[in-house]
Design a protein around this motif. Structure first.
Motif, PDB file in Angstrom:
ATOM      1  N   PHE A   1      90.538  77.669  52.008  1.00 55.97           N
ATOM      2  CA  PHE A   1      91.415  77.401  53.141  1.00 55.97           C
ATOM      3  C   PHE A   1      91.093  78.239  54.379  1.00 55.97           C
ATOM      4  N   ASP A   2      90.584  79.436  54.225  1.00 54.37           N
ATOM      5  CA  ASP A   2      90.291  80.259  55.407  1.00 54.37           C
ATOM      6  C   ASP A   2      89.318  79.580  56.364  1.00 54.37           C
TER       7      ASP A   2
ATOM      8  N   ALA B   1      88.335  76.756  61.457  1.00 55.15           N
ATOM      9  CA  ALA B   1      87.547  75.692  62.088  1.00 55.15           C
ATOM     10  C   ALA B   1      88.402  74.746  62.924  1.00 55.15           C
ATOM     11  N   LEU B   2      89.629  74.452  62.490  1.00 56.36           N
ATOM     12  CA  LEU B   2      90.448  73.457  63.198  1.00 56.36           C
ATOM     13  C   LEU B   2      90.677  73.815  64.671  1.00 56.36           C
ATOM     14  N   PRO B   3      91.122  75.050  65.012  1.00 55.55           N
ATOM     15  CA  PRO B   3      91.290  75.361  66.440  1.00 55.55           C
ATOM     16  C   PRO B   3      89.984  75.290  67.223  1.00 55.55           C
ATOM     17  N   ASN B   4      88.895  75.716  66.598  1.00 53.47           N
ATOM     18  CA  ASN B   4      87.611  75.674  67.305  1.00 53.47           C
ATOM     19  C   ASN B   4      87.174  74.233  67.588  1.00 53.47           C
TER      20      ASN B   4
ATOM     21  N   ILE C   1      95.839  79.580  70.803  1.00 50.83           N
ATOM     22  CA  ILE C   1      97.008  80.424  71.003  1.00 50.83           C
ATOM     23  C   ILE C   1      97.955  80.238  69.835  1.00 50.83           C
ATOM     24  N   GLY C   2      98.328  81.325  69.219  1.00 52.98           N
ATOM     25  CA  GLY C   2      99.263  81.259  68.109  1.00 52.98           C
ATOM     26  C   GLY C   2      98.697  80.625  66.858  1.00 52.98           C
ATOM     27  N   GLN C   3      97.397  80.735  66.678  1.00 46.52           N
ATOM     28  CA  GLN C   3      96.786  80.143  65.494  1.00 46.52           C
ATOM     29  C   GLN C   3      97.365  80.763  64.225  1.00 46.52           C
ATOM     30  N   PRO C   4      97.937  79.959  63.324  1.00 45.69           N
ATOM     31  CA  PRO C   4      98.507  80.504  62.109  1.00 45.69           C
ATOM     32  C   PRO C   4      97.428  81.138  61.237  1.00 45.69           C
ATOM     33  N   LYS C   5      97.796  82.235  60.596  1.00 45.63           N
ATOM     34  CA  LYS C   5      96.852  82.932  59.712  1.00 45.63           C
ATOM     35  C   LYS C   5      97.352  82.855  58.277  1.00 45.63           C
ATOM     36  N   LEU C   6      96.419  82.699  57.365  1.00 45.74           N
ATOM     37  CA  LEU C   6      96.797  82.668  55.969  1.00 45.74           C
ATOM     38  C   LEU C   6      96.928  84.069  55.404  1.00 45.74           C
ATOM     39  N   THR C   7      96.216  85.015  55.957  1.00 48.30           N
ATOM     40  CA  THR C   7      96.288  86.379  55.449  1.00 48.30           C
ATOM     41  C   THR C   7      97.505  87.084  56.013  1.00 48.30           C
TER      42      THR C   7
END
Length: 318
Positions: free
Chosen positions: A267-268, A273-276, A309-315
Motif C-alpha cells: 500500500f505505501d 503514487a496516486l498524488p504524483n 496537499i494533505g496527502q494521507p499517510k499510512l504510517t
C-alpha cells in the motif's frame, strides 16, 4: 503460519464498527484529559496547514508577477523580487513554527497520557485478588502496562496533524477553485482514491497489528517465566525445552510482524503514487490550457499542489 492465519481471521471478524466506536471514545477521553495541550497542538497544526496553502498561493503569485514578467521584459525590478522573497520566507518560517509545535505538543499529549495510565495500571495490580494474578501471567501484565498503554494512546501522535490536514484541504480546495476550477477538479480526483486505499489498508492491517500486539504479550510471558524459574529449569535440565518454547513464541511474533510489513509494502507505493499521478495530469492539462489561453501559468502552479496537499499517510507520523 496456519495458527497465525486463524487468529487473524478471529481478530478481524465483524468487530470493525465496534472498534471504531471504541477508538473515537478513547480519543474523546484523551482530549478531555489533556484539553489545553491538545488545543495548542491542534492550533499549531492548523497554522502549518494554512501556511502550506499560503505557500502554494505565493508560488502562483511569484510565477505571475515575478518569473513570467522577467521572461517577457528581460529584466526584473528589485521591489517585486524582494516582495516575492519576503513572502516565501514568511510562509516558510510560519510553516516551520507550525510543524515544530504540532510535533512537540502532540508528543507531550501522548507521553502524558501514557505516563498517567501506566501509573494507574501498575497501581491497580496490587489491589487485585491473588486468584486473578494466578490467571494472568506476569509477562502479560508487563505487556499490558507497557505496550498496550502505548498502543492505546498512539493515535495522539498523528491526531493533531490529521485535524490540521482537514483544515488544510478545505482551505486549499476553496483557494484553488477560485484560481482554476477545471484544474482543481482534476487534482481532487485523487482524494477519494486515497480514502479508499486507506480504508482497505486499515481493514487489512488492523487485525495484523492486533495479533502482533497480542503475541508481544505471549513473548513477554514466556521470557518472564523462564527468568523467574531459571533455577528450577536448570536443576531439571529443561533448558532446551524452554529455549524451544521461547523460539516458538518469537517466531509467531516475527511472522505477524512480517505480515504487517507485507501489507505496507503493497500500500505505501500506491499511496505515494496516486498524488504524483494527479500532479502529472494537472501539469499536462494545465500546459495545454496555458498554451490555448485558458489559464495562467501561476494558476497551474497553484493547482498542481492540490493533490499533494494533505496527502494521507499510512504510517504513524507526528
Amino acid at each position: 503460519m496456519t495458527t497465525t492465519t486463524q487468529t487473524l481471521d478471529s481478530l478481524g471478524g465483524g468487530g470493525t464498527d465496534r472498534l471504531t466506536r471504541r477508538g473515537f471514545a478513547v480519543m474523546g477521553r484523551g482530549i478531555v484529559r489533556q484539553r489545553l495541550m491538545f488545543t495548542w497542538a491542534a492550533l499549531a497544526s492548523l497554522l502549518f496547514g494554512v501556511m502550506t496553502v499560503a505557500d502554494a498561493w505565493v508560488l502562483g503569485w511569484a510565477t505571475d508577477h515575478v518569473i513570467t514578467p522577467s521572461f517577457e521584459a528581460g529584466e526584473i525590478t528589485g521591489s517585486t523580487l524582494g516582495t516575492g522573497v519576503a513572502l516565501f520566507i514568511a510562509a516558510a518560517v510560519l510553516r516551520t513554527i507550525g510543524v515544530i509545535g504540532r510535533r512537540l505538543l502532540g508528543g507531550v499529549v501522548f507521553y502524558r497520557l501514557v505516563r498517567d495510565d501506566r501509573l494507574r495500571v501498575t497501581r491497580r495490580y496490587p489491589q487485585l485478588p491473588l486468584r486473578w494474578h494466578h490467571r494472568h501471567p506476569a509477562g502479560q501484565l508487563l505487556s499490558n502496562a507497557n505496550a498496550d498503554v502505548e498502543a492505546t494512546w498512539s493515535i495522539f501522535m498523528p491526531l493533531p496533524m490529521a485535524l490540521g490536514t482537514i483544515a488544510m484541504l478545505v482551505a486549499a480546495v476553496a483557494t484553488m477553485l477560485v484560481a482554476d476550477p477545471v484544474l482543481t477538479l482534476v487534482g481532487l480526483v485523487v482524494i477519494p482514491l486515497l480514502f479508499v486505499a486507506n480504508a482497505v489498508y486499515q481493514r487489512w492491517q488492523g487485525p495484523r497489528i492486533a495479533l502482533a500486539q497480542s503475541l508481544r504479550g505471549d513473548v513477554s510471558t514466556v521470557a518472564h517465566e523462564s527468568f523467574d524459574g531459571a533455577l528450577v529449569v536448570k536443576s531439571l535440565g529443561r533448558e532446551a525445552d524452554e529455549t524451544d518454547r521461547f523460539r516458538a513464541a518469537s517466531e509467531r511474533l516475527r511472522d505477524a510482524a512480517i505480515g504487517i510489513g507485507r501489507v505496507r509494502a503493497i500500500f505505501d507505493p500506491v499511496i505515494e503514487a496516486l498524488p504524483n499521478l494527479a500532479v502529472l495530469a494537472v501539469l499536462l492539462l494545465g500546459a495545454w490550457r496555458v498554451d490555448t489561453g485558458g489559464a495562467d501559468a501561476g494558476d497551474v502552479d497553484q493547482s498542481a499542489d492540490t493533490p499533494s496537499i494533505g496527502q494521507p499517510k499510512l504510517t504513524t507520523e507526528t
